[in-house]
Design an enzyme around this catalytic site. Sequence first.
Site, mmCIF file in Angstrom:
data_model
loop_
_atom_site.group_PDB
_atom_site.id
_atom_site.type_symbol
_atom_site.label_atom_id
_atom_site.label_comp_id
_atom_site.label_asym_id
_atom_site.label_seq_id
_atom_site.Cartn_x
_atom_site.Cartn_y
_atom_site.Cartn_z
ATOM 1 N N HIS A 121 -7.732 -4.988 -1.502
ATOM 2 C CA HIS A 121 -6.669 -4.279 -0.799
ATOM 3 C C HIS A 121 -6.585 -4.748 0.660
ATOM 4 O O HIS A 121 -7.561 -4.725 1.390
ATOM 5 C CB HIS A 121 -6.921 -2.774 -0.839
ATOM 6 C CG HIS A 121 -5.707 -1.961 -0.543
ATOM 7 N ND1 HIS A 121 -4.790 -1.625 -1.515
ATOM 8 C CD2 HIS A 121 -5.223 -1.438 0.614
ATOM 9 C CE1 HIS A 121 -3.816 -0.914 -0.973
ATOM 10 N NE2 HIS A 121 -4.050 -0.794 0.326
ATOM 11 N N ASP A 175 -9.382 -3.955 -6.250
ATOM 12 C CA ASP A 175 -8.637 -2.933 -5.525
ATOM 13 C C ASP A 175 -8.582 -1.665 -6.374
ATOM 14 O O ASP A 175 -8.265 -1.729 -7.572
ATOM 15 C CB ASP A 175 -7.219 -3.442 -5.238
ATOM 16 C CG ASP A 175 -6.349 -2.443 -4.505
ATOM 17 O OD1 ASP A 175 -6.875 -1.439 -3.991
ATOM 18 O OD2 ASP A 175 -5.120 -2.671 -4.447
ATOM 19 N N SER A 204 0.836 -1.200 0.000
ATOM 20 C CA SER A 204 0.000 0.000 0.000
ATOM 21 C C SER A 204 0.873 1.254 0.000
ATOM 22 O O SER A 204 1.705 1.427 -0.883
ATOM 23 C CB SER A 204 -0.946 -0.035 1.207
ATOM 24 O OG SER A 204 -1.956 0.922 1.082
#
Length: 404
Positions: free
Chosen positions: A373, A343, A189
């Site tokens: 995610h 995502d 991320s």
Amino acid sequence: MGDRKKSKSLKKGKEATVGSFSGSYQHSKMEILLAIFLSVLTGIVAIAFYYEHPKAEIPHGISEHQKLYVLHYFINFGFGLATLLDKVGIMSEIHFLRVVMATVPPLKDTRLHIKDLSERFCFVGAYERMCRYICRKTNSVVVCVGYRLAPEHPFPAQFEDCLTAAIHFLRTAQDHGVDPSRVVICGDSSGGTLTAAVAQALVNRRDLPKLRAQILIYPFLQCVDLNLPSYQQNERVPILLKKRTLVLGLKYVNVDLGIIEEVFKGCHVSEDRRLKYQKWVSADFIPHEFKTRGYKPSPTHLPSKELCELVEFVFDPAFSPLLAEDSVIAQLPETFILTCEFDVLRDDGLLYKKRLEDHGVKVTWCHLQEGFHGTLFLALFGRVVGFRSGAKGLEKMVHFLRLM
């Protein structure tokens, strides 16, 4: 003798009676307190969800969709409660979320040797579980960087800390029993953003060993186009909803959240930048199979000069690594990129994969068809919280590391 016994017995009986009355009174008091507590808790839940419970859309492509919805429910309750506590002045929203994340227990393993080298409080608690897993599965030395956090320390403090740590470790790798030519950096991320930015910053350093590889797990890589197919398709898919992505990004750079809608429209991108970046950031470069769930080209909105100047730094490659010059991209090390179908950041990874491959950089791409995610992080918590797609992603990443 008998009278004394009788007296003692009566005394006990009297005490028992009084005790019984007292217990009954305590019982009623506890019920009242419990009722009050439950009422307050219910109120908190209601207010929390008023602040933070966007409607989720769980795609049919995720087989464990009920589990994901429940997870979404609890995460949003946490965000809502954090917002409420912040508004009433009990605890800041950021501090509450950090406290919650810090309570995540690490995976215990007596065979691992763990050493804390930090000189100040560093927020690495939640990710210690991931670090221990990687260390155990790959027999590697794992260094977790406790960088400074936003909003107290806005961008680029985090990038600077990670770069400093990487340089220091490359110089001292042998002191830790590590071959300096086999150093791999990794992040997921926003950590994937930092990983990509650090790798780019090191390409022209002739005084340091070259990185062996970089691992980017569903990274955020650009702030030019927030209407790519993955942003449209997965706008309401947990865990990282489209709006939450930008909210977290703006908090990272300490910019007022009131500009969200204008940024979504692209009003923060000047015409010159739009022309420059369209060769790297465009839905035209996303393979057709990733548009089948629906995609509509977004209308072009006129840029706002004031907004362009306010957020100019988001085009810095340290914030948006996808925007680095070709001369930098061409020198990057072998790369592992993991993307998830559901995502919003999926297309960032796809576009970076293309740029790397176009410049001859070897890329190992892992795409999780049922992934979303955060799925790798959740996989470390077993069947109750974990998802099969996450376990698959962890296996692929570990396999890549073993080859290094």
